[in-house]
Design an enzyme around this catalytic site. Structure first.
Site, short mmCIF file in Angstrom:
data_model
loop_
_atom_site.label_atom_id
_atom_site.label_comp_id
_atom_site.label_asym_id
_atom_site.label_seq_id
_atom_site.Cartn_x
_atom_site.Cartn_y
_atom_site.Cartn_z
N GLU A 1 -3.97 4.70 2.51
CA GLU A 1 -2.99 3.88 1.93
C GLU A 1 -3.82 3.40 0.40
O GLU A 1 -4.88 3.02 0.55
CB GLU A 1 -3.00 2.43 2.71
CG GLU A 1 -2.29 2.85 4.10
CD GLU A 1 -2.18 1.43 4.86
OE1 GLU A 1 -1.92 0.45 4.34
OE2 GLU A 1 -2.75 1.55 6.14
N THR B 1 0.86 -1.09 0.03
CA THR B 1 -0.07 0.02 0.07
C THR B 1 0.97 1.16 0.01
O THR B 1 1.71 1.24 0.92
CB THR B 1 -0.98 0.06 1.14
OG1 THR B 1 -0.08 0.13 2.34
CG2 THR B 1 -1.94 -1.00 1.24
N ASN C 1 1.30 4.66 0.92
CA ASN C 1 0.83 5.65 1.98
C ASN C 1 0.84 7.03 1.32
O ASN C 1 2.05 7.43 1.33
CB ASN C 1 1.49 5.21 3.41
CG ASN C 1 1.14 4.17 4.12
OD1 ASN C 1 1.31 3.02 3.30
ND2 ASN C 1 0.55 4.09 5.13
N1 RBF Z 1 -6.78 -2.54 8.40
C1 RBF Z 1 -7.61 -2.80 9.61
O1 RBF Z 1 -7.29 -2.88 10.69
N2 RBF Z 1 -9.07 -3.00 9.03
C2 RBF Z 1 -9.55 -3.30 7.96
O2 RBF Z 1 -10.68 -3.37 8.00
C3 RBF Z 1 -8.45 -2.78 6.86
N3 RBF Z 1 -8.99 -2.91 5.46
C4 RBF Z 1 -8.05 -2.58 4.53
C5 RBF Z 1 -8.56 -2.85 3.18
C6 RBF Z 1 -7.85 -2.62 2.15
C7 RBF Z 1 -8.27 -2.76 0.69
C8 RBF Z 1 -6.41 -2.10 2.32
C9 RBF Z 1 -5.40 -2.01 1.30
C10 RBF Z 1 -5.90 -2.24 3.69
C11 RBF Z 1 -6.69 -2.25 4.65
N4 RBF Z 1 -6.41 -2.05 5.97
C12 RBF Z 1 -7.21 -2.51 7.09
C13 RBF Z 1 -5.17 -1.47 6.32
C14 RBF Z 1 -3.94 -2.64 6.37
O3 RBF Z 1 -4.15 -2.91 8.08
C15 RBF Z 1 -2.67 -1.92 6.34
O4 RBF Z 1 -2.53 -2.07 4.99
C16 RBF Z 1 -1.47 -2.65 6.98
O5 RBF Z 1 -1.74 -2.64 8.40
C17 RBF Z 1 -0.38 -1.95 6.69
O6 RBF Z 1 -0.09 -0.81 6.96
P1 ADP Z 2 4.85 0.92 3.85
O1 ADP Z 2 4.57 0.29 5.21
O2 ADP Z 2 6.18 1.84 3.83
O3 ADP Z 2 3.83 1.61 3.19
P2 ADP Z 2 4.52 -1.29 1.96
O4 ADP Z 2 4.95 -2.92 2.37
O5 ADP Z 2 3.01 -1.09 2.43
O6 ADP Z 2 5.23 -0.49 2.88
O7 ADP Z 2 4.62 -1.03 0.60
C1 ADP Z 2 4.47 -0.10 -0.14
C2 ADP Z 2 5.23 0.68 -1.12
O8 ADP Z 2 5.39 -0.41 -2.15
C3 ADP Z 2 4.88 1.82 -1.81
O9 ADP Z 2 5.20 2.81 -1.18
C4 ADP Z 2 5.29 1.56 -3.14
O10 ADP Z 2 6.70 2.30 -3.05
C5 ADP Z 2 5.72 0.04 -3.34
N1 ADP Z 2 4.72 -0.52 -4.22
C6 ADP Z 2 5.11 -1.50 -5.15
N2 ADP Z 2 4.07 -1.73 -5.79
C7 ADP Z 2 2.89 -1.28 -5.26
C8 ADP Z 2 1.48 -1.26 -5.65
N3 ADP Z 2 0.88 -2.10 -6.65
N4 ADP Z 2 0.49 -0.41 -4.97
C9 ADP Z 2 1.08 0.21 -3.82
N5 ADP Z 2 2.44 0.46 -3.72
C10 ADP Z 2 3.24 -0.33 -4.27
MG MG Z 3 1.85 0.93 3.07
#
Ligand code: RBF
Ligand code: ADP
Ligand code: MG
Length: 359
Positions: free
Chosen positions: A293, A230, A232
């Site tokens: 995110e 994701t 951010n």
């Molecule tokens: N985190 C939650 O605690 N509850 C959720 O319902 C939740 N839904 C998510 C849905 C999507 C599509 C995405 C991409 C993330 C979601 N997350 C949710 C966030 C997730 O906890 C987070 O990506 C990780 O903790 C990394 O920061």
């Molecule tokens: P963080 O906790 O630092 O956000 P993540 O494990 O969520 O780390 O990884 C996110 C990073 O991965 C983004 O900031 C981006 O640089 C890279 N990335 C690679 N592919 C994707 C994608 N399909 N969607 C979002 N981020 C991506």
């Molecule tokens: Mg992230």
């Protein structure tokens, strides 16, 4: 002041969102067999408003505490309208078993009964175009959960009908919560039921939102290791654009601002799913910072921290939730991705990929 929603023909007050939030009053649903007529009216409205649904393929969920004479009334009314795909949840028995009312060979649709709690209903039994909920169930302690659970298994454009066979008081805050945090619409109803609707195409109430921000490092919880990286967004860059959006999951289109050296496809407009919220599954602190995110549905050549991204948010899927296990969160995220992909592939949202906002 109390608002009484009574039988057809008696004077009734149709609740409206803005009025609800300023009055701080109480709803009373009180009805009897007239409620059945109102449910019937809601079914007709649903069919009229959705030209693409015909009665043969309407799937209805009826949620109530137990076996009651009213089940027969509701199911009987629905069947008289040629609705056959009906599932009743009877939550008084906790055995999580499915039962057909008659023994059929399996290729004839018959009303079915799920003995168990709504939350343990397997997702593949939905989604539904219409959910009928006994207000008694909502009045109980976990009332908010019931509407939340219903909202997540209702198809876009579908209705959640709250009715009662006795007087039940529903607080205003419950209705506010349904509209503000579950993003349900209050369908106009001049009868003795409350009708909520999941917006068509999951559209945001106040329209699409344009955002642009810098990609910053997240919380190192390794979304990437979980298979769902994701990006951010820097909260300060988008704080004005997320005003009024409840913590939850959204979808839309995203474009990374790339440099010459990056692969061309990385700079195109791609589908995205986005979480705005506090990640309650992981964060125990009550007031963590909000994170925004974006998971882009594209396989990027390399990471892109520090670069800017344009995001066009078009729809809202569900509220953010606290899951018991990471696996459950991941399963749900996969569902979110699937549902978003289907929506964005559709004619209604696909044209937004060509919005002049994008380069
Ligand atoms: N985190 C939650 O605690 N509850 C959720 O319902 C939740 N839904 C998510 C849905 C999507 C599509 C995405 C991409 C993330 C979601 N997350 C949710 C966030 C997730 O906890 C987070 O990506 C990780 O903790 C990394 O920061
Ligand atoms: P963080 O906790 O630092 O956000 P993540 O494990 O969520 O780390 O990884 C996110 C990073 O991965 C983004 O900031 C981006 O640089 C890279 N990335 C690679 N592919 C994707 C994608 N399909 N969607 C979002 N981020 C991506
Ligand atoms: Mg992230």
């Amino acid at each position: 002041m109390n608002r009484l929603i009574r039988g057809i023909g008696s004077s009734c007050w149709v609740p409206r969102y803005r009025q609800t939030s300023s009055w701080g009053a109480t709803f009373r649903l009180y009805s009897h067999s007239d409620a059945i007529k109102s449910i019937d009216t809601s079914l007709q409205t649903l069919l009229n408003d959705n030209q693409n649904i015909d009665v043969q393929n309407v799937r209805v969920l009826n949620v109530q505490r137990g076996e009651q004479a009213t089940t027969v009334d509701i199911v009987g009314m629905l069947r008289s309208r040629n609705v056959d795909d009906i599932l009743s949840v009877h939550s008084d028995v906790d055995c999580n078993a499915l039962e057909n009312s008659k023994n059929t060979l399996g290729n004839v649709l018959e009303p079915r009964v799920w003995h168990g709690q709504l939350e343990s209903l397997p997702a593949y039994m939905g989604p539904f175009q219409m959910i009928i909920v006994d207000a008694d169930m909502i009045e109980e302690s976990k009332k908010r959960d019931i509407l939340r659970q219903c909202s997540m298994i209702t198809r876009p454009g579908g209705s959640i009908i709250v009715w009662s066979s006795r007087e039940v008081v529903l607080e205003d805050t419950l209705i506010e919560d349904a509209m503000d945090n579950l993003c349900l619409e209050m369908a106009d109803s001049g009868s003795n039921v409350l009708v909520f609707r999941v917006p068509e195409h999951f559209a945001l109430r106040d329209g699409i939102r344009y955002m642009e921000g810098e990609i910053v490092t997240g919380y190192g919880r390794g979304s990437k290791e979980l298979g769902v990286p994701t990006a951010n967004l820097l909260p300060a860059d988008v704080q004005g654009e997320i005003v009024g959006l409840p913590a939850g999951v959204y979808f839309g289109w995203a474009q990374l601002m790339t440099s010459e050296s990056q692969q061309e496809s990385d700079g195109l407009v791609h589908k995205m799913v986005m979480n705005i919220g506090k990640r309650p599954t992981f964060v125990k602190d009550n007031s963590p910072d909000i994170s925004i995110e974006v998971h882009v549905m594209h396989s990027f050549q390399q990471d892109f921290y520090g670069q800017r991204m344009k995001v066009l948010v078009v729809g809202y899927l569900r509220p953010e939730m606290k899951f018991d296990t990471i696996q459950e969160l991941l399963n749900r995220i996969q569902t979110d991705i699937g549902v978003s992909r289907t929506q964005l592939d559709g004619e209604f949202w696909s044209r937004y990929a060509k919005d002049p906002f994008f380069d």
